[in-house]
Design a protein around this motif. Sequence first.
Motif, PDB file in Angstrom:
ATOM      1  N   GLN A  17      43.552 -42.266 -38.811  1.00 12.08           N
ATOM      2  CA  GLN A  17      43.515 -41.174 -37.470  1.00 12.08           C
ATOM      3  C   GLN A  17      42.214 -41.559 -36.979  1.00 12.08           C
ATOM      4  O   GLN A  17      42.864 -40.927 -35.241  1.00 12.08           O
ATOM      5  CB  GLN A  17      44.526 -40.367 -37.809  1.00 12.08           C
ATOM      6  CG  GLN A  17      45.371 -40.269 -38.611  1.00 12.08           C
ATOM      7  CD  GLN A  17      47.389 -40.052 -39.126  1.00 12.08           C
ATOM      8  OE1 GLN A  17      46.280 -38.754 -38.853  1.00 12.08           O
ATOM      9  NE2 GLN A  17      47.702 -39.659 -40.113  1.00 12.08           N
ATOM     10  N   GLU A  18      41.480 -41.436 -37.355  1.00  7.32           N
ATOM     11  CA  GLU A  18      40.395 -41.090 -36.245  1.00  7.32           C
ATOM     12  C   GLU A  18      40.496 -42.302 -35.390  1.00  7.32           C
ATOM     13  O   GLU A  18      39.730 -42.708 -34.604  1.00  7.32           O
ATOM     14  CB  GLU A  18      38.704 -40.363 -37.399  1.00  7.32           C
ATOM     15  CG  GLU A  18      37.703 -40.433 -36.672  1.00  7.32           C
ATOM     16  CD  GLU A  18      37.646 -39.127 -35.978  1.00  7.32           C
ATOM     17  OE1 GLU A  18      38.593 -38.609 -36.121  1.00  7.32           O
ATOM     18  OE2 GLU A  18      37.111 -39.353 -34.919  1.00  7.32           O
ATOM     19  N   MET A  19      40.718 -43.358 -36.195  1.00  6.59           N
ATOM     20  CA  MET A  19      40.343 -44.678 -35.722  1.00  6.59           C
ATOM     21  C   MET A  19      41.393 -44.915 -34.323  1.00  6.59           C
ATOM     22  O   MET A  19      41.407 -45.230 -33.052  1.00  6.59           O
ATOM     23  CB  MET A  19      40.651 -45.919 -36.537  1.00  6.59           C
ATOM     24  CG  MET A  19      39.576 -46.006 -37.099  1.00  6.59           C
ATOM     25  SD  MET A  19      39.767 -47.532 -38.511  1.00  6.59           S
ATOM     26  CE  MET A  19      39.669 -49.031 -37.684  1.00  6.59           C
ATOM     27  N   LYS A  20      42.163 -44.427 -34.487  1.00  4.68           N
ATOM     28  CA  LYS A  20      43.364 -44.317 -33.290  1.00  4.68           C
ATOM     29  C   LYS A  20      42.778 -43.569 -32.012  1.00  4.68           C
ATOM     30  O   LYS A  20      42.302 -43.401 -30.630  1.00  4.68           O
ATOM     31  CB  LYS A  20      44.413 -43.472 -33.572  1.00  4.68           C
ATOM     32  CG  LYS A  20      45.374 -43.477 -32.834  1.00  4.68           C
ATOM     33  CD  LYS A  20      47.480 -43.436 -32.460  1.00  4.68           C
ATOM     34  CE  LYS A  20      47.754 -42.920 -31.396  1.00  4.68           C
ATOM     35  NZ  LYS A  20      49.195 -43.680 -31.318  1.00  4.68           N
ATOM     36  N   ARG A  21      42.075 -42.071 -32.757  1.00  2.00           N
ATOM     37  CA  ARG A  21      41.643 -41.604 -32.033  1.00  2.00           C
ATOM     38  C   ARG A  21      40.524 -41.827 -30.838  1.00  2.00           C
ATOM     39  O   ARG A  21      40.031 -41.688 -29.468  1.00  2.00           O
ATOM     40  CB  ARG A  21      40.994 -39.867 -32.171  1.00  2.00           C
ATOM     41  CG  ARG A  21      42.367 -38.505 -32.333  1.00  2.00           C
ATOM     42  CD  ARG A  21      41.396 -37.941 -33.192  1.00  2.00           C
ATOM     43  NE  ARG A  21      41.160 -37.696 -34.516  1.00  2.00           N
ATOM     44  CZ  ARG A  21      41.550 -37.659 -35.489  1.00  2.00           C
ATOM     45  NH1 ARG A  21      42.877 -37.390 -35.347  1.00  2.00           N
ATOM     46  NH2 ARG A  21      41.353 -36.852 -36.810  1.00  2.00           N
ATOM     47  N   GLN A  22      39.948 -42.939 -31.652  1.00  2.00           N
ATOM     48  CA  GLN A  22      39.099 -43.271 -31.044  1.00  2.00           C
ATOM     49  C   GLN A  22      39.346 -44.978 -30.003  1.00  2.00           C
ATOM     50  O   GLN A  22      37.635 -45.351 -29.509  1.00  2.00           O
ATOM     51  CB  GLN A  22      37.071 -43.882 -31.745  1.00  2.00           C
ATOM     52  CG  GLN A  22      37.077 -41.972 -32.245  1.00  2.00           C
ATOM     53  CD  GLN A  22      35.842 -42.129 -33.203  1.00  2.00           C
ATOM     54  OE1 GLN A  22      35.383 -43.093 -33.743  1.00  2.00           O
ATOM     55  NE2 GLN A  22      35.083 -40.852 -33.177  1.00  2.00           N
ATOM     56  N   GLY A  23      39.802 -44.861 -30.072  1.00  2.00           N
ATOM     57  CA  GLY A  23      40.593 -46.161 -29.317  1.00  2.00           C
ATOM     58  C   GLY A  23      39.931 -47.250 -29.968  1.00  2.00           C
ATOM     59  O   GLY A  23      40.575 -48.768 -29.934  1.00  2.00           O
ATOM     60  N   THR A  24      39.775 -47.360 -31.671  1.00  2.00           N
ATOM     61  CA  THR A  24      39.358 -48.278 -32.115  1.00  2.00           C
ATOM     62  C   THR A  24      40.422 -48.806 -33.024  1.00  2.00           C
ATOM     63  O   THR A  24      41.064 -48.271 -33.985  1.00  2.00           O
ATOM     64  CB  THR A  24      38.861 -48.495 -33.687  1.00  2.00           C
ATOM     65  OG1 THR A  24      36.964 -47.088 -32.601  1.00  2.00           O
ATOM     66  CG2 THR A  24      37.554 -48.616 -34.605  1.00  2.00           C
ATOM     67  N   LYS A  25      40.726 -50.480 -33.122  1.00  5.56           N
ATOM     68  CA  LYS A  25      41.473 -51.233 -33.391  1.00  5.56           C
ATOM     69  C   LYS A  25      41.742 -51.435 -35.336  1.00  5.56           C
ATOM     70  O   LYS A  25      40.592 -51.472 -35.241  1.00  5.56           O
ATOM     71  CB  LYS A  25      42.111 -52.635 -32.527  1.00  5.56           C
ATOM     72  CG  LYS A  25      42.430 -52.812 -30.916  1.00  5.56           C
ATOM     73  CD  LYS A  25      43.987 -51.379 -30.724  1.00  5.56           C
ATOM     74  CE  LYS A  25      44.148 -52.219 -29.705  1.00  5.56           C
ATOM     75  NZ  LYS A  25      45.087 -51.295 -28.945  1.00  5.56           N
TER      76      LYS A  25
END
Length: 272
Positions: A17-25
């Motif tokens: 979910q943090e990856m989504k927030r940061q735009g990391t695929k």
Amino acid sequence: MSSYSADIKRITTNTLQEMKRQGTKIAMLTAYDFSLAKLVDRAGIDIILVGDSASNVMAGNETTLPITLDQMIYHAASVIRAVQRALVVVDLPFGSYQGDSLEALRSAIRIMKESGAHAVKLEGGAEIQESVQRILSAGIPVMGHLGLTPQSIYKFGTYTVRAKEEAEAAKLLSDAKLLQELGCFSIVLEKIPSQLAKKVSDSLYVPTIGIGAGSQTDGQVLVLQDMLGINKEFSPRFLRRYADLHQIITDAVGNYVKDVKAVDFPNEKEQY
Ligand code: KIV
């Protein structure tokens, strides 16, 4: 190529979910056995899916329907023994959760207890709401799966792109929102138009993982054996082959056969 042998930081549902927030695929692949799962994990994959596609890939069935809960647990336990970093998600197989929500919970608990997996995946939206709720309320993370859901292949009739019509697209969007509301940590979107996948992904705070759903989802998933080019017959438009293991394995086995027949293997150094 990167490796994660030291300083391993495990991927959790929160990491995703943090990856989504940061735009990391997010990169996800399937694996069904110890040896390949170890390679995939050490190469830096974020999620390993022990998919019910094992039914096709490992057992040679035409559909995902025949694989059993016991067989999924066997594959999942083999994968778990290999993995140090990736989040391991396991498919609940056809017939193990559609009956009623108690049966769904029992199936999910068996997977978690007997394999050591980290999460389960179920196909469907509103129609499996109770099962999803019950599994989540037992503290088991759930990944959703919408669009082309192969366990319903006999209802669909074909493996073509889903949700091209407005009504089906609207239901898919509302199912995605429902799954998020219930508490699913991520949703697979399979074989739907890229515009719809983008709309769904933009509407959710949980990450979407696409397969044949374009580049705008929060992550991508492929079947390992397909992307490694083991199976030449399966060539959908969305599949990119990163290797030609079909050729490499065929050549290696052919050379071995040749060497054995010619008494060229083993040589002096290869014996005791
Ligand atoms: O079983 C599977 O491999 C899957 C992926 C295609 C998402 O569900």
